[in-house]
Each structure stands twice: as C-alpha cells, then as structure tokens.
Design a protein around this motif. Structure first.
Motif, PDB file in Angstrom:
ATOM      1  N   PRO A 105       0.824  -1.228   0.000  1.00  0.00           N
ATOM      2  CA  PRO A 105       0.000   0.000   0.000  1.00  0.00           C
ATOM      3  C   PRO A 105       0.855   1.275   0.000  1.00  0.00           C
ATOM      4  O   PRO A 105       0.502   2.263  -0.660  1.00  0.00           O
ATOM      5  N   CYS A 106       1.983   1.246   0.707  1.00  0.00           N
ATOM      6  CA  CYS A 106       2.880   2.416   0.700  1.00  0.00           C
ATOM      7  C   CYS A 106       3.451   2.645  -0.695  1.00  0.00           C
ATOM      8  O   CYS A 106       3.566   3.791  -1.146  1.00  0.00           O
ATOM      9  N   PHE A 107       3.797   1.560  -1.378  1.00  0.00           N
ATOM     10  CA  PHE A 107       4.313   1.651  -2.741  1.00  0.00           C
ATOM     11  C   PHE A 107       3.271   2.266  -3.669  1.00  0.00           C
ATOM     12  O   PHE A 107       3.580   3.160  -4.475  1.00  0.00           O
ATOM     13  N   ILE A 108       2.031   1.821  -3.562  1.00  0.00           N
ATOM     14  CA  ILE A 108       0.944   2.345  -4.411  1.00  0.00           C
ATOM     15  C   ILE A 108       0.713   3.829  -4.122  1.00  0.00           C
ATOM     16  O   ILE A 108       0.568   4.634  -5.048  1.00  0.00           O
ATOM     17  N   LEU A 109       0.674   4.191  -2.839  1.00  0.00           N
ATOM     18  CA  LEU A 109       0.476   5.606  -2.481  1.00  0.00           C
ATOM     19  C   LEU A 109       1.607   6.481  -2.991  1.00  0.00           C
ATOM     20  O   LEU A 109       1.365   7.587  -3.492  1.00  0.00           O
ATOM     21  N   LEU A 110       2.827   6.008  -2.886  1.00  0.00           N
ATOM     22  CA  LEU A 110       3.977   6.761  -3.378  1.00  0.00           C
ATOM     23  C   LEU A 110       3.916   6.919  -4.896  1.00  0.00           C
ATOM     24  O   LEU A 110       4.189   8.008  -5.429  1.00  0.00           O
ATOM     25  N   ALA A 111       3.524   5.868  -5.600  1.00  0.00           N
ATOM     26  CA  ALA A 111       3.384   5.936  -7.061  1.00  0.00           C
ATOM     27  C   ALA A 111       2.275   6.916  -7.447  1.00  0.00           C
ATOM     28  O   ALA A 111       2.449   7.719  -8.379  1.00  0.00           O
ATOM     29  N   GLU A 112       1.159   6.880  -6.745  1.00  0.00           N
ATOM     30  CA  GLU A 112       0.070   7.823  -7.021  1.00  0.00           C
ATOM     31  C   GLU A 112       0.513   9.262  -6.748  1.00  0.00           C
ATOM     32  O   GLU A 112       0.170  10.175  -7.501  1.00  0.00           O
ATOM     33  N   PHE A 113       1.278   9.447  -5.685  1.00  0.00           N
ATOM     34  CA  PHE A 113       1.785  10.781  -5.343  1.00  0.00           C
ATOM     35  C   PHE A 113       2.674  11.314  -6.466  1.00  0.00           C
ATOM     36  O   PHE A 113       2.566  12.489  -6.849  1.00  0.00           O
ATOM     37  N   THR A 143       8.619  13.951 -17.728  1.00  0.00           N
ATOM     38  CA  THR A 143       9.944  13.589 -17.232  1.00  0.00           C
ATOM     39  C   THR A 143       9.906  13.357 -15.724  1.00  0.00           C
ATOM     40  O   THR A 143      10.538  12.429 -15.217  1.00  0.00           O
ATOM     41  N   PHE A 144       9.163  14.194 -15.002  1.00  0.00           N
ATOM     42  CA  PHE A 144       9.033  14.027 -13.556  1.00  0.00           C
ATOM     43  C   PHE A 144       8.355  12.701 -13.229  1.00  0.00           C
ATOM     44  O   PHE A 144       8.778  11.995 -12.308  1.00  0.00           O
ATOM     45  N   VAL A 145       7.325  12.351 -13.982  1.00  0.00           N
ATOM     46  CA  VAL A 145       6.612  11.093 -13.742  1.00  0.00           C
ATOM     47  C   VAL A 145       7.541   9.905 -13.992  1.00  0.00           C
ATOM     48  O   VAL A 145       7.602   8.973 -13.178  1.00  0.00           O
ATOM     49  N   VAL A 146       8.270   9.922 -15.101  1.00  0.00           N
ATOM     50  CA  VAL A 146       9.175   8.809 -15.421  1.00  0.00           C
ATOM     51  C   VAL A 146      10.291   8.721 -14.376  1.00  0.00           C
ATOM     52  O   VAL A 146      10.592   7.647 -13.863  1.00  0.00           O
ATOM     53  N   GLY A 147      10.906   9.854 -14.046  1.00  0.00           N
ATOM     54  CA  GLY A 147      11.968   9.871 -13.030  1.00  0.00           C
ATOM     55  C   GLY A 147      11.435   9.448 -11.670  1.00  0.00           C
ATOM     56  O   GLY A 147      12.088   8.699 -10.932  1.00  0.00           O
ATOM     57  N   GLY A 148      10.248   9.942 -11.338  1.00  0.00           N
ATOM     58  CA  GLY A 148       9.621   9.566 -10.066  1.00  0.00           C
ATOM     59  C   GLY A 148       9.299   8.088 -10.009  1.00  0.00           C
ATOM     60  O   GLY A 148       9.478   7.432  -8.975  1.00  0.00           O
ATOM     61  N   ALA A 163      12.981   1.948  -7.302  1.00  0.00           N
ATOM     62  CA  ALA A 163      14.312   1.695  -6.740  1.00  0.00           C
ATOM     63  C   ALA A 163      14.307   1.693  -5.219  1.00  0.00           C
ATOM     64  O   ALA A 163      15.162   1.046  -4.597  1.00  0.00           O
ATOM     65  N   VAL A 164      13.364   2.383  -4.584  1.00  0.00           N
ATOM     66  CA  VAL A 164      13.330   2.501  -3.121  1.00  0.00           C
ATOM     67  C   VAL A 164      13.327   1.144  -2.420  1.00  0.00           C
ATOM     68  O   VAL A 164      14.100   0.950  -1.478  1.00  0.00           O
ATOM     69  N   PRO A 165      12.514   0.172  -2.838  1.00  0.00           N
ATOM     70  CA  PRO A 165      12.540  -1.123  -2.137  1.00  0.00           C
ATOM     71  C   PRO A 165      13.916  -1.793  -2.165  1.00  0.00           C
ATOM     72  O   PRO A 165      14.311  -2.441  -1.201  1.00  0.00           O
ATOM     73  N   PHE A 166      14.654  -1.616  -3.255  1.00  0.00           N
ATOM     74  CA  PHE A 166      15.974  -2.228  -3.352  1.00  0.00           C
ATOM     75  C   PHE A 166      16.996  -1.483  -2.500  1.00  0.00           C
ATOM     76  O   PHE A 166      17.904  -2.089  -1.952  1.00  0.00           O
ATOM     77  N   LEU A 167      16.839  -0.173  -2.392  1.00  0.00           N
ATOM     78  CA  LEU A 167      17.767   0.628  -1.600  1.00  0.00           C
ATOM     79  C   LEU A 167      17.647   0.327  -0.104  1.00  0.00           C
ATOM     80  O   LEU A 167      18.629   0.377   0.623  1.00  0.00           O
ATOM     81  N   PHE A 168      16.426   0.041   0.341  1.00  0.00           N
ATOM     82  CA  PHE A 168      16.181  -0.180   1.763  1.00  0.00           C
ATOM     83  C   PHE A 168      15.831  -1.630   2.083  1.00  0.00           C
ATOM     84  O   PHE A 168      15.224  -1.921   3.110  1.00  0.00           O
TER      85      PHE A 168
END
Length: 184
Positions: free
Chosen positions: A24-32, A44-49, A55-60
């Motif tokens: 759910p956090c992943f979905i909310l972050l993607a929607e944001f 560009t912001f959407v693609v970069g975002g 990448a966040v799940p792999f970083l943490f």
C-alpha cells in the motif's frame, strides 16, 4: 524410546506480512508521483519519479527485511516440537507454537538459493502451517549438518520408528522438486 530434547536457534522472515505493509505504501507513493507529475505537467518528472519509487525497495531492502525478521528458538523432543518466536531487537516473546508429532500427517520441505529452508506441515485435521528458517545453510548443509530441518527430520524418523506406517509422518516432495539420492 530414549527421551531426547534438543534446542536450536535460527531466524525467520515473514514476507507476507512485509508485503501487506509495504505494497500500500508503494501504491500511495506511485500515485503521489503521478499527481505531482500532472500538477507540474511534466512527463519527465513522472518517469523519473517512477524509477525512484521502483528503486526505493531495493535501496532499503536490508532495513525492511530486518523489521519482519524474528529470532526463533526451536525445541524438539519425542512428543512434540516447540517454536518460540522473539523480536530481534528487544528479545520479547512474540509467538509460541507447540506441535505434537501425533498431529502431523505429512510435510513438505524446500531450500532456497538465499539459504532459507521452507517447511510446510500438514495436520491430520486438514489444516497446515508454513515455516521459514534462515539457517545460512545451503541444501546439503541443512540436510547433513545440525539445522532446523535436520533436527525436524531426525525427530520425524524417530517418531516413525515407534509407529505403524499408517500413523507415521511422511514427506511429500514439492511439485517439480528433484529428489536427493537416499533422502527423498
């Protein structure tokens, strides 16, 4: 039968619980990211975002896994085996489960390349319980050295020696699992 009692410590990880919290956090972050991209009218912001969110799940990953990892104390004896689950940081007992050998109908086991042993126990009442043990041992080590699985297997064999084949506990191979000579 000699009354044996053996204890073993390892860890367990609950990926289902992790998924329930993180997805759910992943979905909310993607929607944001999408909402902000529309607000700024920037593809560009959407693609970069989106790349950042993926990448966040792999970083943490290591930190995330430690949240859902518990220390486990296994205690085996001739009548049952006890699983005590503790928090990693403050050593508080979270869960305790005592399973009688006479309640088990059969079990399945698999070993992952990430050195986790998965055990599914099927009970005579039709229910089942899944376990994962992080032993830091590959399949050969888990079978041939002292591990959660080797102790489980030893006590199942001891139980089966004292009971008729209909009452014994059997091993059912995992679908498409290659068997080891002399083991399965």
């Amino acid at each position: 039968m000699i009354n044996n009692k053996i204890s073993y410590g390892c860890q367990t990880y609950d990926p289902k619980k992790g998924f329930i919290y993180v997805f759910p956090c992943f979905i909310l972050l993607a929607e944001f990211v999408i909402v902000l991209g529309k607000y700024f009218e920037s593809d560009t912001f959407v693609v970069g975002g989106w790349i950042f969110v993926c990448a966040v799940p792999f970083l943490f990953q290591k930190k995330f896994k430690s949240i859902f990892t518990r220390r486990v104390e296994l205690e085996f004896n001739n009548q049952s085996f006890l699983i005590e689950e503790y928090k990693l940081k403050d050593d508080v007992l979270v869960k305790e489960l005592n399973i009688s050998w006479s309640d088990i109908k059969f079990y399945k086991c698999s070993f992952s390349t990430s050195k986790i042993t998965y055990l599914v126990v099927f009970f005579k009442d039709g229910s089942s319980k899944s376990f994962s043990f992080i032993d830091e041992k590959n399949q050969d080590q888990a079978i041939n050295e002292k591990s959660g699985f080797s102790l489980f297997f030893y006590f199942v064999n001891q139980y089966n020696l004292d009971h008729q084949s209909e009452e014994g506990i059997s091993l059912k191979p995992i679908f498409l699992q290659r068997s080891q000579a002399g083991f399965f």
